[in-house]
Design a protein around this motif. Sequence first.
Motif, PDB file in Angstrom:
ATOM      1  N   ARG A  91      31.855  23.741  39.233  1.00 17.24           N
ATOM      2  CA  ARG A  91      30.893  23.244  37.794  1.00 17.24           C
ATOM      3  C   ARG A  91      30.986  21.865  37.895  1.00 17.24           C
ATOM      4  O   ARG A  91      31.479  21.416  37.364  1.00 17.24           O
ATOM      5  N   LYS A 109      47.423  23.858  33.033  1.00 18.85           N
ATOM      6  CA  LYS A 109      46.246  22.860  33.412  1.00 18.85           C
ATOM      7  C   LYS A 109      46.615  21.185  33.589  1.00 18.85           C
ATOM      8  O   LYS A 109      46.182  20.838  32.566  1.00 18.85           O
ATOM      9  N   LYS A 118      42.415  34.682  35.676  1.00 18.14           N
ATOM     10  CA  LYS A 118      42.909  33.182  35.231  1.00 18.14           C
ATOM     11  C   LYS A 118      41.599  33.851  34.012  1.00 18.14           C
ATOM     12  O   LYS A 118      40.564  33.464  33.930  1.00 18.14           O
ATOM     13  N   GLU A 161      40.954  31.082  30.208  1.00 17.49           N
ATOM     14  CA  GLU A 161      40.781  29.990  29.559  1.00 17.49           C
ATOM     15  C   GLU A 161      40.152  30.012  28.423  1.00 17.49           C
ATOM     16  O   GLU A 161      39.484  30.746  28.238  1.00 17.49           O
ATOM     17  N   ASP A 194      34.570  29.039  29.428  1.00 16.22           N
ATOM     18  CA  ASP A 194      35.355  28.955  30.267  1.00 16.22           C
ATOM     19  C   ASP A 194      34.757  30.387  31.605  1.00 16.22           C
ATOM     20  O   ASP A 194      33.566  30.876  31.035  1.00 16.22           O
TER      21      ASP A 194
END
Length: 290
Positions: free
Chosen positions: A21, A154, A207, A209, A223
Amino acid sequence: MTAAGAASLPGWDLAYSGKVRDLHVPEGTTLGTAPEMLMVASDRVSAFDQVLDPAIPGKGELLTTLTRWWIRRLGLPDQLAPDADARTPEAVRGRAMLVRTLDMLPVECVVRGRVTGSGLKEYREVGSISGVVLPEGLQDGDALPEPIYTPAWKAPQGQHDENVSFERTVDLVGAEHAEGIRALSLSVFAQAAAIAAEAGLVLADTKFEFGVDRATGELVLADEVLTSDSSRYWDAAALAEGRVESFDKQIVRDWLAAHWDGQGEPPVLPDDVVARTSARYRELIERLTA
Ligand code: ATP
Ligand code: MG
């Protein structure tokens, strides 16, 4: 940092290109100070931390559609800026989301309903994933007794994310947020897995965020949300017959694993791998939103 294929948008500066992205901020502002940002999903595909060639046609739009669909379907506090759709530049509308800039928590909130991938590897080595001890004898793809939260730190750009214990996330973001994101991750996963099941899909893992809203202090799901880049979806009927048919970039991962030893530049993906991957992304949306 620029990446191949990042759009040039009047009124917006490209602030950051991730593997997939591109983040744009209003001209003259920076990521830290801009209250809003434009998250544009490219068609780039990554596997084993490498951006591959060529891109997967339509992927950015499909993933963005999926994120928007889940945000609406789940009805949770979301990251969208006021009037996001109308204010999104025409040139990237289908594959962009105008979002409020949140203070992101440096935790990748992984939830697993099945043991596979990197989780399986860790389980085989140490019998646990991110400190969560699991029963013995689990095989690839097996269902866990209940979904587990296996957070990762992260890591800053260029470093590998690292599976960490829940206690470590407390050190990273404080007890309140650590508990908040764990509870939200598990409850969103359970809701999403049930919705996916109605479409004949197994949500194996995902996952999330989260970020903190700068105005309200509220935890917000940020996200991409439950996309096929951030999740593994499997066909339930095939699985019942012992076959894993996935709706994500597993086709790319498998091909690459068989054709690349991890040294030097990865090989160019063949046309049929690209076409099959593109078709799988499309089919997932059709199945979920039917
Ligand atoms: P990778 O290529 O490993 O995925 P990355 O996660 O940094 O790297 P992208 O996923 O392409 O790159 O970019 C999205 C980035 O934007 C992430 O760093 C994510 O944490 C951040 N982000 C997502 N939503 C928001 C938001 N609402 N506010 C602020 N930052 C956000
Ligand atoms: Mg990312």
